[in-house]
Scaffold this active site. Structure first.
Site, PDB file in Angstrom:
ATOM      1  N   GLU A 118      11.531  16.400  13.507  1.00  0.00           N
ATOM      2  CA  GLU A 118      11.943  16.189  12.123  1.00  0.00           C
ATOM      3  C   GLU A 118      11.389  17.347  11.283  1.00  0.00           C
ATOM      4  O   GLU A 118      10.176  17.549  11.223  1.00  0.00           O
ATOM      5  CB  GLU A 118      11.377  14.844  11.652  1.00  0.00           C
ATOM      6  CG  GLU A 118      12.031  14.291  10.432  1.00  0.00           C
ATOM      7  CD  GLU A 118      11.487  12.910  10.058  1.00  0.00           C
ATOM      8  OE1 GLU A 118      10.353  12.565  10.450  1.00  0.00           O
ATOM      9  OE2 GLU A 118      12.201  12.179   9.359  1.00  0.00           O
ATOM     10  N   GLU A 153      11.078   1.222   9.229  1.00  0.00           N
ATOM     11  CA  GLU A 153      12.007   2.272   8.780  1.00  0.00           C
ATOM     12  C   GLU A 153      11.324   3.589   9.097  1.00  0.00           C
ATOM     13  O   GLU A 153      10.427   4.024   8.376  1.00  0.00           O
ATOM     14  CB  GLU A 153      12.277   2.145   7.275  1.00  0.00           C
ATOM     15  CG  GLU A 153      12.959   0.842   6.862  1.00  0.00           C
ATOM     16  CD  GLU A 153      14.438   0.793   7.222  1.00  0.00           C
ATOM     17  OE1 GLU A 153      15.000   1.835   7.601  1.00  0.00           O
ATOM     18  OE2 GLU A 153      15.023  -0.299   7.140  1.00  0.00           O
ATOM     19  N   CYS A 176      14.136  11.023   5.304  1.00  0.00           N
ATOM     20  CA  CYS A 176      14.395  10.574   6.677  1.00  0.00           C
ATOM     21  C   CYS A 176      15.867  10.768   7.003  1.00  0.00           C
ATOM     22  O   CYS A 176      16.242  10.927   8.155  1.00  0.00           O
ATOM     23  CB  CYS A 176      14.010   9.107   6.823  1.00  0.00           C
ATOM     24  SG  CYS A 176      14.798   8.069   5.579  1.00  0.00           S
ATOM     25  N   LYS A 210       0.842  -1.190   0.000  1.00  0.00           N
ATOM     26  CA  LYS A 210       0.000   0.000   0.000  1.00  0.00           C
ATOM     27  C   LYS A 210       0.880   1.244   0.000  1.00  0.00           C
ATOM     28  O   LYS A 210       1.481   1.595   1.009  1.00  0.00           O
ATOM     29  CB  LYS A 210      -0.922   0.043   1.223  1.00  0.00           C
ATOM     30  CG  LYS A 210      -1.996   1.110   1.047  1.00  0.00           C
ATOM     31  CD  LYS A 210      -2.481   1.707   2.345  1.00  0.00           C
ATOM     32  CE  LYS A 210      -1.522   2.666   2.968  1.00  0.00           C
ATOM     33  NZ  LYS A 210      -1.315   3.923   2.234  1.00  0.00           N
TER      34      LYS A 210
END
Ligand code: NAP
Length: 493
Positions: free
Chosen positions: A396, A265, A299, A189
């Site tokens: 982040e 991850e 990331c 997905k």
């Protein structure tokens, strides 16, 4: 941001080539309720496609197909699996211009960066074509000499994969490649913001001869309600997720139901640590890559720059000069280096983090504001004198913003670098070998770019520690995520 008529026709052609339906059991079909999800170009806000919106029942059909296909696929010849992966690698490579344009249209990054991602994504298929025929085991003698110990590796079983929007193809091939090589089947997905690249991958794998049901792809507007039944279904044997730590945490909890094997991850907060003995020109070059690859939406993006006090001001000025000169625009335009952020929410978040830092005393060396007009553009930004309590040092950023802070000693730099719940990657610039090894050993991360601003490589184990994740993707380690170990004890023949 004008597009020529030839350009518009090329865009239409690559969009038209994408199948927009669900791919279940080798058949392209609409969602059970016939609904669709719109896909937008983040540079213009225009709707560029509509893909099928899966229901939870559609998702369960996809899992049923993966479960059924596993019976034969698990026993397929490794060479056949390798050949399929190799053909898919070659097809992607041949069609890289069209696939790159498609990726830029749905995700926004400049064409050159999309092309780089296509090559990176394809390299996982090539790497795992080569690994498929090297799955091995062990044969050892019992320590008392009285028996034999046979260790074999077998495919885990049907897998569920969930991927993010920031690398629409590579985050998929990093999972799909090793899973196919190992003999697993899967339901994939992609993110609803960027489903088109993954749908093209399904088509390419189909054309490469992948049997029906081995790789099923579903797209959905409501990922939570569609994926939870799959994660909790006893037919699923593995969950691999790439995305935010927040969502990953909730998926780990769901996976506990069936004690699923998980690979996670997750998010990062990469420190870029620059010592005064480093080559400053190389460090600025590396900082540009570590910060600006993927418009900062990676990331692995350097989230904060910890720089030795004697060179901090010089480094910040040079970085601001480079970042401030970057060309902003729609990723399809010639020479554009900075595309739009993925959506208005991400743009607001980046702007808010910069405002917070500035309100607390940070100084803006370049950028620090949105770009007027349509699309989700934010100017490349360098901040100095960033105070320790600025949110962008711990959150982040996921955008083109570089906060710079000075440090006085190696110990202080390492403590600052490790002061985060994340542990994906760090970048270290130093000219000293002893310092390089010392610092690499002490950093709490899964990967380090030592005197280089990028770590991504199909041959290397990508992954993090702490709340950046569980497991590794890429390299020989990556296929182990899809293999179970079985040990057989037998008496001496
Ligand atoms: P996200 O919001 O966590 O979404 C990732 C994927 O999970 C998407 O497919 C999303 O689908 C799906 N999802 C969201 N909520 C879900 C739920 N409740 N149940 C099941 N699936 C759900 O992350 P993102 O914003 O797309 O990606 C950015 C994040 O990914 C950043 O934190 C980045 O660091 C991380 N990332 C990590 C790596 C790595 O290798 N460590 C690589 C790339 C990105 P929808 O969007 O369609 O709802």
């Amino acid at each position: 941001m004008s597009t020529t008529s030839a350009g518009a026709a090329a865009e239409r052609a690559v969009l038209d080539a994408v199948p927009k339906q669900l791919f279940i059991g080798g058949v392209w079909r609409d969602g059970a309720e016939g609904a669709t999800v719109d896909v937008e170009d983040p540079a213009t806000g225009d709707t560029i496609a509509a893909v099928a919106d899966a229901t939870p029942d559609d998702a369960l059909d996809a899992l049923a197909a993966a479960h059924e296909a596993f019976g034969e696929w698990r026993d397929s010849a490794p060479r056949d699996r390798a050949d399929i992966l190799r053909r898919a690698y070659e097809a992607i490579t041949e069609r890289s211009d069209d696939l790159a344009l498609l990726m830029t249209l749905e995700m926004g990054k400049p064409l050159a960066e999309s092309k780089a991602e296509i090559a990176y994504a394809a390299s996982f298929l090539r790497w795992y074509a080569e690994e498929a025929v090297r799955i091995d085991g062990r044969f050892t003698t019992h320590e008392a000499g009285s028996g034999r110990l046979l260790t074999m590796k077998q495919p885990v079983g049907p897998c569920v994969f969930i991927t993010p929007w920031n690398f629409p193809l590579a985050m998929g091939t990093r999972k799909v490649g090793p899973a196919i090589a190992a003999g697993c089947t899967m339901v994939v997905k992609p993110a609803k913001l960027t489903p088109l690249s993954m749908l093209m991958l399904a088509k390419i794998l189909e054309e490469a001869g992948l049997p029906a049901g081995v790789c099923n792809v579903i797209t959905a507007s409501s990922s939570g309600s569609v994926m939870e039944p799959l994660i909790k279904d006893p037919r699923t044997r593995k969950l691999s997720f790439t995305g935010s730590t927040e969502v990953g945490r909730s998926l780990i909890a769901q996976a506990a139901d069936q004690v699923l094997r998980v690979s996670m991850e997750l998010g990062g907060n990469a420190p870029f640590v620059l010592f005064e003995d480093a080559d400053l020109d190389a460090a600025v070059d590396g900082a540009m890559v570590a910060k600006m690859r993927n418009i900062g939406e990676a990331c692995t993006a350097a989230n904060r720059f910890h720089v030795a006090a004697p060179v901090a001001a010089d480094f910040a000025d040079r970085l601001a000069e480079r970042m401030g000169a970057m060309k902003i625009g729609r990723g399809t335009e010639e020479g554009v280096e900075v595309g739009p952020l993925i959506d208005a929410e991400q743009l607001d978040k980046v702007a808010e983090l910069v405002e917070d830092a500035v309100a607390k005393g940070a100084r803006v060396l370049c950028g620090g504001e949105r770009v007027d007009g349509p699309g989700n553009f934010y100017k490349p930004t360098v901040l100095t004198d960033v105070p320790a309590d600025a949110r962008l040092l711990t959150e982040e950023i996921f955008g083109p913003v570089a906060p710079v802070r000075a440090f006085a000693s190696e110990d202080e730099a390492i403590a600052a670098a490790n002061d985060t719940e994340f542990g994906l990657v760090a970048y270290v610039y130093t000219g000293g070998l002893a310092r390089a090894l010392r610092v690499c050993e002490r950093l709490e991360v899964g990967m380090i770019g030592l005197n280089q601003g990028m770590v991504s490589n199909a041959g290397a184990p990508f992954g993090g520690v702490k709340q950046s994740g569980i497991g590794r993707e890429g390299g020989p380690e990556g296929i182990e995520e899809y293999l179970e170990i079985k040990y057989v004890a037998m008496p001496t023949p």
